[in-house]
Design a protein around this motif. Structure first.
Motif, PDB file in Angstrom:
ATOM      1  N   VAL A  52       0.843  -1.204   0.000  1.00  0.00           N
ATOM      2  CA  VAL A  52       0.000   0.000   0.000  1.00  0.00           C
ATOM      3  C   VAL A  52       0.874   1.248   0.000  1.00  0.00           C
ATOM      4  O   VAL A  52       0.635   2.202  -0.749  1.00  0.00           O
ATOM      5  N   LEU A  53       1.912   1.232   0.844  1.00  0.00           N
ATOM      6  CA  LEU A  53       2.825   2.370   0.906  1.00  0.00           C
ATOM      7  C   LEU A  53       3.524   2.580  -0.432  1.00  0.00           C
ATOM      8  O   LEU A  53       3.753   3.721  -0.860  1.00  0.00           O
ATOM      9  N   LYS A  54       3.862   1.489  -1.091  1.00  0.00           N
ATOM     10  CA  LYS A  54       4.530   1.584  -2.393  1.00  0.00           C
ATOM     11  C   LYS A  54       3.650   2.308  -3.409  1.00  0.00           C
ATOM     12  O   LYS A  54       4.125   3.181  -4.155  1.00  0.00           O
ATOM     13  N   VAL A  55       2.358   1.964  -3.441  1.00  0.00           N
ATOM     14  CA  VAL A  55       1.428   2.599  -4.372  1.00  0.00           C
ATOM     15  C   VAL A  55       1.269   4.078  -4.040  1.00  0.00           C
ATOM     16  O   VAL A  55       1.323   4.946  -4.928  1.00  0.00           O
ATOM     17  N   ASN A 103       3.339   5.951  -2.445  1.00  0.00           N
ATOM     18  CA  ASN A 103       4.614   6.612  -2.725  1.00  0.00           C
ATOM     19  C   ASN A 103       4.725   7.003  -4.199  1.00  0.00           C
ATOM     20  O   ASN A 103       5.159   8.105  -4.544  1.00  0.00           O
ATOM     21  N   VAL A 104       4.294   6.091  -5.079  1.00  0.00           N
ATOM     22  CA  VAL A 104       4.341   6.378  -6.521  1.00  0.00           C
ATOM     23  C   VAL A 104       3.349   7.480  -6.875  1.00  0.00           C
ATOM     24  O   VAL A 104       3.651   8.400  -7.646  1.00  0.00           O
ATOM     25  N   MET A 105       2.147   7.414  -6.300  1.00  0.00           N
ATOM     26  CA  MET A 105       1.102   8.405  -6.592  1.00  0.00           C
ATOM     27  C   MET A 105       1.502   9.814  -6.154  1.00  0.00           C
ATOM     28  O   MET A 105       1.120  10.801  -6.779  1.00  0.00           O
ATOM     29  N   LEU A 106       2.280   9.866  -5.073  1.00  0.00           N
ATOM     30  CA  LEU A 106       2.699  11.169  -4.537  1.00  0.00           C
ATOM     31  C   LEU A 106       4.122  11.518  -4.946  1.00  0.00           C
ATOM     32  O   LEU A 106       4.831  12.222  -4.224  1.00  0.00           O
ATOM     33  N   PHE A 107       4.516  10.998  -6.120  1.00  0.00           N
ATOM     34  CA  PHE A 107       5.813  11.361  -6.712  1.00  0.00           C
ATOM     35  C   PHE A 107       6.986  11.055  -5.781  1.00  0.00           C
ATOM     36  O   PHE A 107       7.866  11.888  -5.583  1.00  0.00           O
ATOM     37  N   HIS A 108       6.929   9.872  -5.157  1.00  0.00           N
ATOM     38  CA  HIS A 108       8.020   9.350  -4.304  1.00  0.00           C
ATOM     39  C   HIS A 108       8.283  10.211  -3.066  1.00  0.00           C
ATOM     40  O   HIS A 108       9.414  10.328  -2.604  1.00  0.00           O
ATOM     41  N   ALA A 109       7.211  10.766  -2.543  1.00  0.00           N
ATOM     42  CA  ALA A 109       7.336  11.590  -1.338  1.00  0.00           C
ATOM     43  C   ALA A 109       7.745  10.763  -0.119  1.00  0.00           C
ATOM     44  O   ALA A 109       8.327  11.280   0.834  1.00  0.00           O
ATOM     45  N   GLY A 117      12.082   7.461   1.131  1.00  0.00           N
ATOM     46  CA  GLY A 117      12.991   7.088   2.215  1.00  0.00           C
ATOM     47  C   GLY A 117      12.344   6.138   3.195  1.00  0.00           C
ATOM     48  O   GLY A 117      12.941   5.131   3.601  1.00  0.00           O
ATOM     49  N   THR A 118      11.096   6.431   3.580  1.00  0.00           N
ATOM     50  CA  THR A 118      10.364   5.576   4.518  1.00  0.00           C
ATOM     51  C   THR A 118      10.131   4.197   3.917  1.00  0.00           C
ATOM     52  O   THR A 118      10.323   3.168   4.578  1.00  0.00           O
ATOM     53  N   TYR A 119       9.716   4.181   2.642  1.00  0.00           N
ATOM     54  CA  TYR A 119       9.438   2.914   1.973  1.00  0.00           C
ATOM     55  C   TYR A 119      10.698   2.052   1.897  1.00  0.00           C
ATOM     56  O   TYR A 119      10.670   0.862   2.236  1.00  0.00           O
ATOM     57  N   LYS A 120      11.816   2.629   1.501  1.00  0.00           N
ATOM     58  CA  LYS A 120      13.063   1.875   1.378  1.00  0.00           C
ATOM     59  C   LYS A 120      13.522   1.345   2.726  1.00  0.00           C
ATOM     60  O   LYS A 120      14.033   0.221   2.828  1.00  0.00           O
ATOM     61  N   ASP A 121      13.353   2.153   3.768  1.00  0.00           N
ATOM     62  CA  ASP A 121      13.789   1.750   5.106  1.00  0.00           C
ATOM     63  C   ASP A 121      12.973   0.555   5.606  1.00  0.00           C
ATOM     64  O   ASP A 121      13.537  -0.431   6.116  1.00  0.00           O
ATOM     65  N   ILE A 122      11.652   0.611   5.444  1.00  0.00           N
ATOM     66  CA  ILE A 122      10.793  -0.490   5.886  1.00  0.00           C
ATOM     67  C   ILE A 122      11.059  -1.737   5.047  1.00  0.00           C
ATOM     68  O   ILE A 122      11.143  -2.853   5.574  1.00  0.00           O
ATOM     69  N   GLU A 123      11.210  -1.548   3.742  1.00  0.00           N
ATOM     70  CA  GLU A 123      11.484  -2.677   2.857  1.00  0.00           C
ATOM     71  C   GLU A 123      12.782  -3.375   3.250  1.00  0.00           C
ATOM     72  O   GLU A 123      12.857  -4.611   3.296  1.00  0.00           O
ATOM     73  N   ARG A 124      13.801  -2.602   3.571  1.00  0.00           N
ATOM     74  CA  ARG A 124      15.093  -3.167   3.972  1.00  0.00           C
ATOM     75  C   ARG A 124      14.955  -3.978   5.261  1.00  0.00           C
ATOM     76  O   ARG A 124      15.493  -5.080   5.382  1.00  0.00           O
ATOM     77  N   LYS A 125      14.202  -3.445   6.230  1.00  0.00           N
ATOM     78  CA  LYS A 125      14.028  -4.134   7.502  1.00  0.00           C
ATOM     79  C   LYS A 125      13.240  -5.434   7.336  1.00  0.00           C
ATOM     80  O   LYS A 125      13.590  -6.472   7.919  1.00  0.00           O
ATOM     81  N   VAL A 126      12.184  -5.378   6.524  1.00  0.00           N
ATOM     82  CA  VAL A 126      11.373  -6.579   6.296  1.00  0.00           C
ATOM     83  C   VAL A 126      12.193  -7.650   5.591  1.00  0.00           C
ATOM     84  O   VAL A 126      12.172  -8.825   5.968  1.00  0.00           O
ATOM     85  N   ASN A 127      12.927  -7.253   4.572  1.00  0.00           N
ATOM     86  CA  ASN A 127      13.765  -8.213   3.840  1.00  0.00           C
ATOM     87  C   ASN A 127      14.831  -8.816   4.743  1.00  0.00           C
ATOM     88  O   ASN A 127      15.189  -9.991   4.599  1.00  0.00           O
ATOM     89  N   SER A 128      15.343  -8.011   5.666  1.00  0.00           N
ATOM     90  CA  SER A 128      16.352  -8.502   6.603  1.00  0.00           C
ATOM     91  C   SER A 128      15.769  -9.588   7.505  1.00  0.00           C
ATOM     92  O   SER A 128      16.405 -10.622   7.754  1.00  0.00           O
ATOM     93  N   VAL A 129      14.547  -9.377   7.986  1.00  0.00           N
ATOM     94  CA  VAL A 129      13.887 -10.356   8.849  1.00  0.00           C
ATOM     95  C   VAL A 129      13.633 -11.656   8.089  1.00  0.00           C
ATOM     96  O   VAL A 129      13.884 -12.752   8.587  1.00  0.00           O
TER      97      VAL A 129
END
Length: 342
Positions: free
Chosen positions: A250-253, A255-261, A264-276
């Motif tokens: 949902v955040l990814k969508v 983020n795209v709709m709001l021109f990648h606003a 940073g938050t999306y990448k940080d959460i994605e990195r943490k989830v992938n790490s787990v």
């Protein structure tokens, strides 16, 4: 870009003198017996597989990072093919087999420690260098990156302090030299004499970081919640999907709709989830193993040391004396925080 597989096997075997041979897919009692792969390995065939994969990567103009991950995945595939969970334990087994085959008249002793943790006494309590297995999860949890642990409540985490491993190594050399050795293979672990189960470890980790929260780079205390135990990988995947992956989509969508606003938050959460997810996959064989490692030869060795050494405390390697809750709360986790939290 050829690889000398024989050199690769020997170099991997020598990288970590404390590493254990662990057939983690088994359950029940694992004896102090020689390794057996069950299928003859054709080294030339394995070499061809490696070279063919490297040629494909070269043809595709893969960069160094892509080659690294592709070859890592290939190594895991080949290890799985022979019944081993990863290349680490697979090459340990191969190392044992090769040494046994070519040792000739040279005396050989094989020491198989289980999961090595920080020192119990020497050079001082809690010393540790490098992160091993469960420590990766402890670090991630303490830093607030991990909210759940996949693990069978009945699984036994066979751990042994590093100084006990060193003492066992010295004792085996002495016994072999004095011709009092009772065997060639020694398991150095605790699952037989002093088993540590998942719920106790879970309790210690939560209690420690609740009482001593980790301070992040900005000096803010990381508040941890009670760690959720997940009894199967299926329940782990459901939890991660509902709690993190769906909201992340949902955040990814958005983020795209709001021109990648929220990039940073999306990448940080994605990195943490992938790490787990990566940690869970990496340590799955250990988190759900019900193996117990027989240590009859090691117990005989302890008795030899007691009978022949006036200062047996100098060569202590009996894990039954360790009170696990006190050790984790006051020795291991504090040592891990002191030496390995960056």
């Amino acid at each position: 870009m050829g690889i000398n597989l024989n050199s690769f096997l020997f170099s991997n075997y020598g990288n970590d003198a404390y590493s254990a041979y662990v057939s983690v897919e088994e359950s029940g009692l694992i004896l102090e017996n020689p390794c057996y792969l069950g299928e003859k390995i054709d080294i030339q065939h394995e070499q061809r597989i490696i070279n063919d994969r490297l040629k494909v990567l070269e043809y595709d103009n893969a960069n160094e990072e892509d080659v690294k991950f592709a070859m890592r995945d290939l190594g895991k595939q080949r290890a799985n093919h022979y019944g081993w969970p990863n290349t680490y334990v697979f090459t340990k087994a191969l190392g044992e087999i090769i040494l046994e085959k070519f040792k000739g008249d040279v005396p050989l002793v094989i020491l198989r420690p289980t999961i090595i943790t920080s020192t119990y006494k020497e050079p001082f309590p809690g010393w540790i260098e490098g992160i091993r297995t469960i420590d990766s999860m402890i670090v991630s949890y303490g830093k607030g990156r991990l909210t759940c642990f996949p693990g069978d409540p009945e699984s036994i985490y066979d751990v042994v302090p590093a100084d006990m491993v060193v003492n066992a190594m010295i004792a085996t050399i002495m016994a072999k030299t004095n011709q009092t050795s009772t065997g060639t293979i020694y398991h150095v672990g605790s699952s037989t004499s002093n088993p540590l189960k998942f719920p106790l470890l879970q309790k210690c980790i939560y209690q420690y970081f609740t009482e001593h929260p980790y301070a992040d780079k900005e000096g803010k205390s990381v508040i941890v919640g009670e760690c959720k135990g997940l009894e199967s990988m299926a329940s782990f995947h459901r939890y991660i999907t509902l709690r993190y992956l769906l909201p992340l989509q949902v955040l990814k969508v958005v983020n795209v709709m709001l021109f990648h606003a929220f990039e940073g938050t999306y990448k940080d959460i994605e990195r943490k989830v992938n790490s787990v997810i990566r940690l869970a996959k990496l340590y799955k064989p250990y988190l759900f193993s019900r193996s117990i490692y027989d240590d009859i030869n090691t117990e005989k060795l302890r008795n030899i040391v007691k009978e022949s050494c006036h200062e047996e405390n100098v060569f202590y390697f009996d894990p039954s004396v360790v009170a696990w809750e006190d050790y984790f709360m006051h020795t291991h986790i504090p040592g891990l925080v002191r030496y390995e939290f960056k």
